[in-house]
Each structure stands twice: as structure tokens, then as C-alpha cells.
Design an enzyme around this catalytic site. Structure first.
Site, PDB file in Angstrom:
ATOM      1  CB  VAL A 522      -1.175  -0.024   0.946  1.00  0.00           C
ATOM      2  CG1 VAL A 522      -1.731   1.000   1.107  1.00  0.00           C
ATOM      3  CG2 VAL A 522      -1.701  -1.356   1.315  1.00  0.00           C
ATOM      4  CE  LYS A 538      -4.942  -4.777  -0.767  1.00  0.00           C
ATOM      5  NZ  LYS A 538      -6.055  -5.250   0.000  1.00  0.00           N
ATOM      6  CG  ASP A 632      -7.205 -11.236   8.351  1.00  0.00           C
ATOM      7  OD1 ASP A 632      -6.739 -11.576   9.323  1.00  0.00           O
ATOM      8  OD2 ASP A 632      -6.041 -10.798   7.532  1.00  0.00           O
TER       9      ASP A 632
END
Ligand SMILES: *[C@@H]1O[C@H](CO)[C@@H](O)[C@H](O)[C@H]1NC(C)=O
Ligand SMILES: *[C@@H]1O[C@H](CO)[C@@H](O)[C@H](O)[C@H]1NC(C)=O
Ligand SMILES: *[C@@H]1O[C@H](CO)[C@@H](O)[C@H](O)[C@H]1NC(C)=O
Ligand SMILES: *[C@@H]1O[C@H](CO)[C@@H](O)[C@H](O)[C@H]1NC(C)=O
Ligand SMILES: *[C@@H]1O[C@H](CO)[C@@H](O)[C@H](O)[C@H]1NC(C)=O
Ligand SMILES: *[C@@H]1O[C@H](CO)[C@@H](O)[C@H](O)[C@H]1NC(C)=O
Ligand SMILES: *[C@@H]1O[C@H](CO)[C@@H](O)[C@H](O)[C@H]1NC(C)=O
Ligand SMILES: *[C@@H]1O[C@H](CO)[C@@H](O)[C@H](O)[C@H]1NC(C)=O
Length: 806
Positions: A522, A538, A632
Site C-alpha cells: 500500500v 493498494k 480477517d
């Protein structure tokens, strides 16, 4: 103490005297005959604490308003006013007369406003609570501003039956506006639109639905706004909760129709430094004003012919459809007008070919239809509208076709709407033509590159649709002078397509790296347009097929999400082997750095971050058209914007599941420590994996330490989840927060939050609450039942009453 000198005795006396006075004297008495003049220095009376002032405040255009305001903050926020609809000029006076009147006389000698306390009035006072009173010798309040609120309530203020709050017209215009909050005589607390410019109620868009003759609404010292029912039970209206010692607070019915609880850190408090020095909203109602208002008369949450969306800041955003523009950009409630000559009715079918449609997904103006057809095709619907001069918009949804006429009202764009709106515009409307032919060519070549890249790999239907959307976006590319005008925009989704060159320029050759993951890096960048807009680019590294899939998943899914607690995707780049996603830049970095590097962030802020994260997840799980499971959740994936709002990022590992498809067979995703046990057990993967990870994150936020700390001496404290459950079991949750005073003072909620976290980390996924329930529990809207041991197998989902969680 060994020895008292006369000196120190003297000092002691002074000290006692001082404390006596500060203890006893809560306010300065304003004697009869006192007056203030607008335009003179210090034309106000301050409360003893200095927190509030009553007097003349100069506002825009040099006019004066007789008001009460927060006097210790730079904003000098107004909380009450006497003459909001009749501003006065320099030289006007307010006087406390010998007869017990408080009178506002303007510069020409005309009486503008008055309050009467009766002949017994002995003095007036600006109290430390923000209440301005007229009182008698016995200090009974004969008149008080708290009983005549304008648009704001303050802590300790009550709101009784028949009382009203009326919103300001605009943020910077204090005149009475278009929204009203009132406690009706039957006990129902209701938000109404008003029949502007008359203050009478029009459409009720929110209410507590309490009809037992509720006594009052209370804004208490701990920062809660709640309704007390006749039988004594309480209903949270604004479940905020913040100490009045540490925060200035107000609850205000704002110009946009939302009732919000705001806090502002006091300088001396432990909050200073960790909380932005500005008003931050803690909670608000209604949750979505765009879809809440659907009145038969009136324009809705936005003006006529416009449509309403909820912006990233959770505020209402009013926009005009393409081909329309605001009458007055400074007052969007005045609505939008057509930028083209309307269709002639003499010749409608001949003129039909001069018109065309712009498509807007998930958009509707629910009550403006004059004809409705069922079981028709979209082509039929288009033809029907095109050859009808009354028809300005057609809505097509599931073989239904509605024709809409002017003025369009109650417009909204929201994923819950479904279908599409077809906006009829004149083809030759010059403002819709691309301004620069070269620019147009460039867009088409970009499009071609995207197309060829995508067609060479396996293409999902979704993505084909996306391309179709991009194409139509280019075709009807909007020429309005907005910040992003150089970039093509997808209507409805608002994603921009960047060329690789643009991104290279924006990131200064991918110079400043913000972070690195397994699949991506990023970079920080800036779009140097009118305003500098910082972005996070990104870059997806390897172009193997898995990443290609990841890319498509992210673009389609993320492009449609829009929530205050998510990092917004602004655009993407797909050119040759280059794949990039362009996000808003989050100035305050990740929660990991915030929590574990440097000093301990404030307790209330930590809870606010937990609540924000929970809301973001609840949105992903329940409010998107396709359920999104993050998979996540961890502190690295929760970023903080400049107002320190939690914003979930990185859907890189997210798995898109259709609502009914609950099983996946992918390799384990997620990060150790935050990973739900079912990943290891060959159990179906559901949204409950995020609930588990959130539970761990919540414990980390509560305790301000990592979920696993091998360095601690006491072995029992190494695994945070175990330690938390043990201390809960042993009724000493306070050990979890060490010496965090705020948390210890807030012990009841501390315990409640630990209980919620324990529910989230239950080994049995079925026992874990949904994120929606978690949000409600944190907000205090529902009770938190006693949680079982997270690892205990004696509990199964069937042995516990699960109804409360579904
Ligand atoms: C204000 O006036 C009231 C009534 O006369 C009196 O009881 C009180 O002590 C006064 N307070 C101060 C600070 O002078
Ligand atoms: C505020 O809005 C009202 C209602 O539209 C208008 O009459 C008034 O002039 C405005 N006041 C200022 C200072 O612009
Ligand atoms: C304020 O209200 C909340 C919620 O009803 C309650 O928990 C709290 O104890 C109250 N605080 C005070 C000071 O009354
Ligand atoms: C009070 O009345 C409401 C219904 O009006 C009911 O839902 C609530 O349970 C009652 N509370 C108590 C404490 O009886
Ligand atoms: C901050 O000041 C207020 C009065 O201005 C006082 O009531 C409060 O206790 C102070 N807070 C702290 C933490 O010192
Ligand atoms: C009808 O439309 C035709 C073709 O656009 C145009 O030439 C003609 O002037 C129109 N007639 C009227 C009455 O507007
Ligand atoms: C359009 O943008 C340019 C700069 O890009 C600016 O100079 C101009 O004033 C803007 N025009 C309008 C009508 O806002
Ligand atoms: C958050 O970001 C803002 C703006 O960049 C900055 O002023 C502020 O100091 C930051 N706050 C923290 C706690 O890092």
C-alpha cells in the site's frame, strides 16, 4: 503535620473561604435593572464555571442573536436562543426589569421577545448547567430557559410533554427549519417533518411508540438521553453515555432531521489529547433518514427532484440526478431543476428520439408515480416513458414499471431499494457532452484495456455487468465541475477508473510505502486537483490467477459498500499487468499502532472504536446485497480516520458468500489468535467467524493489550481470552484494565463489555450472537445475558435459549 505558623493558618483560612465560596456560590446573581447591549464588549453574562454564557452573539451578516452558548470552546456553540427568527442589530438591548420581565428590545426600540417570571423575581442567573433562570428570594426558579428549548438539550435538562425542539434551517442559519421533535400528550416521542415554513407537524418519521402517557425525556449526568414511561421503565433514545466531568455534551435536533448526541473533550480531563478537539457525534436517530421519510406531501429528506444517500460520515447527502442541478447549492433543500428544455407535449412521440435515459441503480422516488404497469419488460418501460411527455423518470423493478412526474419527492438511493431509475434527459443537453474530445478518447482506450484484460481470464457475470456499467458511465459521463471530473464515474457505485500513469503520478512513483501484506503493498498518494485529496493505493503484486480473482471480488463487492465504519474504495486501475485499488487515506493509521504503540488511548474512545468496528461488521454481514464475511478482523485491519472513527479495511481475504451458501472449502484464512475454531474443525464457515475475531479484538480494546502476551509473569494472564473469562468468573474484571481510572469508574459497563466479548468468543459458533446483536448490546439497547465458559462443551446451542440472539 508538625507545626502551624500564623502564615499557614492564614493561608488555610483563605483556602477554606475560597472553597466555601466555590462550593456555595453556583452562579453570579444578576440584579433587577441589569442590561446588556449588542455590539458592546462582553455583552454577556457567564455562568460561574465560565462554561456557558447568556447574551448577544454576533452571527453571519453581522446580525445578533440573544442566546446561550458554550463559552469555553472556540466554536462557541449555541444551545438556546430567544429570537432565532427575528435577528437584531447593534445597539439592541436585553434588560431584566424591576417588574420581573426579561425583555429584548431591538435597535429601533421595538420589543422583539420577552420572558416573564412574575412580580416576585429577585434576580436572574446563568447556571453552570446551561440553564438561564429568573428566580425569587427563596431561589425558586420562576422562569427557566430549560423549559423553553430551541433545538438543543443539555445534561440535567428534561423534556416534558408538549415540549418541542425545532431544527435550525441550515447549519449556519438559526431560523426554524424543517424538522420537529416533540413528546406528545399520549407519551409518544416523535420526530416529524414540518410543513415548512409553518412549524406544524407533517410526517412522523421516527417515534418511540410509547402510548402509556410517558412522563418525560431525561438527559442525565452520565450522558444518556432516555424516555421514562409512566410505569417507570426507561427507553434509551440516545444511548451515548459519557461523563459530564470529561466532556461538554449536547443533544441537538439538526438541520438534516437527525437527533444527535455530541461530545467535546474538556481540556483538563483525562480525555484531552486522545479525543479530537471538536464535537464528535456519539449516537443519533434515525439510523437512515433517507429511507425513514416517505411523506405523501413534502419533499422527503432532501429537496424536490433530488435524491438522498447516506454519506461516509453517516449524514444525509442530497444530490441531483444527472441532467438536473440545484437551484441553490448552499441550500440543497430547495431542490433541483432540469438543465434541459422539457419534452414538448404537442409532439411527444416525434420528440421521443431527442430524449434518452440515464440509469441509476437502487434509486427511487416512491410516491411520485402516476402510472404503474406489471409484467412488462424494461424495453417496454423505456418506450412507454420516452413517448409520454409527462414522464420524467421511469422506475423499473422486477417486471414492474412506474412512470414518475414532476416534482419528484422522497428520492433515495439505497441498496434496500433495488431496481433502477431511468432518468429521461434531452440528448443534446450540452452540459452532458464530454468537454474535451481527447479526454473521451483516452477513457475509451482505458476501457478497452480493462476489457481485454478481463476477457482473457475467466469472467464472472458480475464483472460483465460492471463493465457494462463502466461503458454507460463513459457514455453519459457527467460534465459537472466536481473534484473528480477528470475521472470517469460509475453511477450508483461511484468508482473511478484510474490509468496507471495517473497513479504513478499521484504516488510520486510509488515512493511512500504505508504497509505490506502477502499479496499487496500500500502506497500513499495525493490527487492534486482543486483540493488535495490523500489516497492509499493498494498495489496487488503477483498477477497469478488467484490475485486476479481477488481483484474482481474486491472491486465489485467493495464498490457497492458505503458505511461510516468502512474504508471507502474510490476507484481502481487495471492496465496490463497492473492491478490497483484506490482507497481514501486514513490519517491516523491502524488500530494496532494506536493501541499498542505509545500511551494508552482513552477508555471511552476505545469503546467508541469497538462500537464502530461492530457497526461496520454488522453492515457487511446484514446490510449488503451479498453478505460479506471479512475473515480477517484484527487491529491491523481497523484504521482510524482524522476524527478517530474506526474504519474497517482490507477485504483482501474476504470471501463473498451468497446468502444461502454457508459452506466454503478454502484453506484457512485469517490471522492466528483471531481465528475462529471452526476453521480448524471442518465446520461451515459463516459470518460467526468475524464475531469471534471481533470478540478477541474487543478484549484487546478493553484491556489495551495483545491477545497473547508471552512476556507477562503470571502464566494465567498470557492468553487474554482465558484471563478475561477467569476474572469475569471471579468477579474482578477490574484487574483487566490495570489502573485505567476511566474504565474503573465505569465498572458496570466494563463488566458488561467483557460479558459481550465472552459471548463473541464462544467455541460453538451457534452460541455467538450476530454482529447486529453485538451492536445492540454495546449500545445498551438489549440486555446482556450471563455468558457460559467459552470453551465449555457442556453447553450446546440447544441447551441455551438462543432466541434472544436471532
Ligand atoms: C442570589 O440571590 C439569592 C436570593 O436573594 C440569595 O439567596 C443568594 O445567596 C444570592 N447569591 C449570591 C451569590 O449572591
Ligand atoms: C435563514 O433562512 C430563512 C428561511 O429560508 C430565511 O428567511 C433567512 O433569510 C435566512 N437567514 C439568513 C441570515 O440567511
Ligand atoms: C443515567 O442513565 C443511565 C441509563 O439509564 C444510568 O445507567 C445511569 O446510572 C444514569 N446516571 C445518573 C447520574 O443518573
Ligand atoms: C411498562 O409498560 C410497557 C408497555 O407500555 C411494558 O413494555 C414494560 O414492560 C412496562 N415496564 C414495567 C417495569 O412494568
Ligand atoms: C475539569 O473541570 C471541571 C470544572 O471545569 C471539573 O468539574 C472536573 O472535575 C475537572 N476534571 C478533571 C478530570 O480534573
Ligand atoms: C414536431 O416535431 C418535429 C420534429 O422534431 C418538428 O420539426 C416540429 O416543428 C414539431 N412540431 C411542433 C408543433 O412542435
Ligand atoms: C471549475 O473548476 C475550475 C478549476 O478546475 C475553477 O477555476 C472554476 O471556477 C470552476 N467552476 C465552477 C462553476 O465552479
Ligand atoms: C489524527 O490525525 C489528525 C489529522 O491528521 C491529527 O491532527 C491528530 O493528531 C491525529 N491524532 C492522533 C491521536 O494521532
Amino acid at each position: 503535620m508538625d507545626f502551624i505558623t500564623p502564615y499557614s493558618l492564614c493561608f488555610l483560612l483563605l483556602f477554606l473561604l475560597f472553597t466555601f465560596f466555590t462550593g456555595a456560590q453556583f452562579y453570579e446573581n444578576i440584579s433587577l435593572g441589569s442590561f446588556l447591549t449588542a455590539g458592546k464588549d462582553n455583552s454577556f453574562w457567564a455562568s460561574h464555571s465560565g462554561e456557558f454564557a447568556f447574551g448577544f452573539k454576533q452571527i453571519q451578516n453581522g446580525d445578533f442573536i440573544l442566546a446561550i452558548w458554550f463559552n469555553q470552546i472556540p466554536e462557541k456553540t449555541i444551545v438556546w436562543s430567544a429570537n432565532r427568527n427575528k435577528l437584531v442589530q447593534r445597539g439592541s438591548t436585553v434588560r431584566l426589569t424591576e417588574q420581573g420581565w426579561l425583555v429584548l428590545i431591538d435597535q429601533t426600540g421595538r420589543q422583539i421577545w420577552s420572558a416573564y417570571g412574575g412580580t416576585e423575581v429577585a434576580y436572574a442567573a446563568m447556571l453552570n448547567t446551561g440553564n438561564f433562570i429568573l428566580a425569587n428570594h427563596k431561589s425558586d426558579n420562576l422562569w427557566e430557559s430549560f423549559h423553553h428549548p430551541t433545538d438543543t438539550l443539555l445534561p440535567t435538562q428534561t423534556f416534558n410533554q408538549g415540549s418541542k425542539l425545532i431544527a435550525c434551517y441550515l447549519e449556519a442559519n438559526h431560523s426554524t427549519g424543517r424538522f420537529l421533535l416533540t413528546l406528545e400528550s399520549d407519551g409518544n416521542l416523535v420526530l416529524y417533518t414540518t410543513a415548512f415554513p409553518v412549524d406544524s407537524p407533517n410526517y412522523a418519521y421516527w417515534s418511540t411508540e410509547t402510548f402509556d402517557g410517558s412522563s418525560q425525556v431525561i438527559f442525565n449526568q452520565s450522558g444518556y438521553v432516555y424516555l421514562v414511561e409512566k410505569n417507570g421503565s426507561m427507553i434509551n433514545v440516545l444511548p451515548g453515555g459519557a461523563s459530564t466531568e470529561d466532556f461538554f455534551q449536547r443533544a441537538i435536533l439538526e438541520y438534516d432531521g437527525a437527533f444527535r448526541h455530541y461530545v467535546y473533550p474538556k481540556n483538563n480531563g483525562s480525555t484531552s489529547g486522545r479525543w479530537p478537539l471538536t464535537w464528535s457525534p456519539l449516537s443519533f436517530i434515525p439510523s437512515n433518514i433517507c429511507t425513514s421519510i416517505t411523506g405523501q406531501v413534502g419533499c422527503g429528506a432532501c429537496g424536490f427532484n433530488s435524491y438522498c444517500t447516506i454519506g461516509n460520515d453517516q449524514r444525509r447527502k442530497c444530490q441531483c440526478p444527472q441532467g438536473y442541478s440545484f437551484f441553490d447549492p448552499n441550500d440543497v433543500m430547495k431542490g433541483c431543476k432540469q438543465d434541459f428544455v422539457p419534452q414538448s407535449c404537442d409532439n411527444a412521440s416525434l420528440e421521443a428520439e431527442l430524449f434518452e435515459f440515464l440509469e441509476m441503480q437502487n434509486t427511487d422516488w416512491p410516491l411520485s408515480d402516476y402510472e404503474h404497469f406489471e409484467l412488462v419488460s424494461e424495453d417496454w418501460c423505456r418506450e412507454a416513458c420516452l413517448s409520454d411527455c409527462f414522464c420524467v423518470v421511469a422506475i423499473f423493478r422486477d417486471t414492474n414499471c412506474w412512470k414518475k412526474k414532476l416534482p419528484l419527492s422522497n428520492g433515495r438511493m439505497d441498496t434496500s431499494v433495488g431496481g433502477k431509475a431511468l432518468i429521461k434527459i434531452r440528448k443534446d443537453s450540452s452540459n452532458l457532452q464530454p468537454a474535451d474530445p481527447d479526454e473521451e478518447k483516452k477513457h475509451h482506450s482505458t476501457l478497452f484495456i480493462i476489457g481485454s484484460v478481463l476477457f482473457s481470464s475467466s469472467v464472472s457475470l458480475n464483472f460483465l455487468l460492471l463493465i457494462a456499467a463502466v461503458m454507460s458511465a463513459f457514455h453519459f459521463y457527467n460534465r459537472k465541475n466536481n473534484t473528480f471530473q477528470q475521472y470517469p464515474v460509475m453511477p450508483g457505485i461511484n468508482l473511478r477508473c484510474f490509468t496507471y500513469n495517473e497513479l504513478q503520478k499521484a504516488t510520486n512513483g510509488f515512493k511512500e510505502e504505508l504497509g505490506k501484506g502477502a499479496f499487496s503493498t500500500v502506497y500513499k498518494g495525493v490527487l492534486a486537483l482543486d483540493d488535495k485529496i490523500f489516497i492509499a493505493v493498494k498495489k496487488l503484486n503477483n498477477m497469478v490467477s488467484e490475485n486476479d480473482k481477488e481483484f474482481k471480488t474486491e472491486v465489485t463487492a467493495i464498490g457497492q459498500t458505503n458505511h461510516r465504519n468502512l474504508v471507502q474504495l474510490l476507484g481502481f486501475c487495471s492496465e496490463g499487468q497492473h492491478r490497483h485499488l484506490v482507497y481514501e487515506f486514513m490519517s491516523n493509521g491502524s488500530l494496532r499502532d494506536f493501541l499498542f504503540r505509545g500511551s494508552t488511548p482513552n477508555w471511552y474512545l476505545r469503546i467508541q472504536i469497538a462500537l464502530g468496528t461492530a457497526r461496520g461488521l454488522s453492515y457487511l454481514h446484514e446490510e449488503c446485497s451479498i453478505q460479506i464475511i471479512h475473515c480477517d478482523i484484527k487491529p491491523q485491519n481497523v484504521l482510524l480516520d482524522d476524527a478517530l472513527t474506526a474504519r474497517i479495511c482490507d477485504f483482501g481475504l474476504a470471501k463473498l458468500l451468497k446468502a444461502e451458501q454457508t459452506q466454503t472449502s478454502t484453506a484457512i484464512r485469517g490471522t492466528r489468535g483471531y481465528v475462529a475454531p471452526e476453521w480448524f474443525k471442518n465446520l461451515p464457515i459463516t459470518a460467526k467467524v468475524d464475531v469471534y475475531s471481533f470478540g478477541i479484538l474487543f478484549l484487546e480494546l478493553i484491556c489495551c493489550r495483545k491477545n497473547f502476551a508471552p512476556e507477562v509473569k503470571d502464566e494465567n494472564q498470557m492468553v487474554l481470552a482465558d484471563w478475561a473469562y477467569d476474572s469475569y468468573k471471579e468477579e474482578n474484571v477490574h484487574v483487566l484494565v490495570q489502573d485505567d481510572q476511566d474504565a474503573i469508574y465505569d465498572i458496570r459497563r466494563l463488566k458488561k463489555y467483557v460479558m459481550i466479548a465472552i459471548w463473541c468468543i464462544q467455541e460453538d459458533p451457534a452460541l455467538r450472537p450476530t454482529m447486529k446483536k453485538v451492536v445492540q448490546m454495546i449500545e445498551g439497547a438489549v440486555e446482556v445475558p450471563v455468558p457460559p465458559d467459552p470453551c465449555s462443551s457442556q453447553y450446546t446451542s440447544s441447551s441455551i435459549d438462543m432466541s434472544r440472539f436471532h
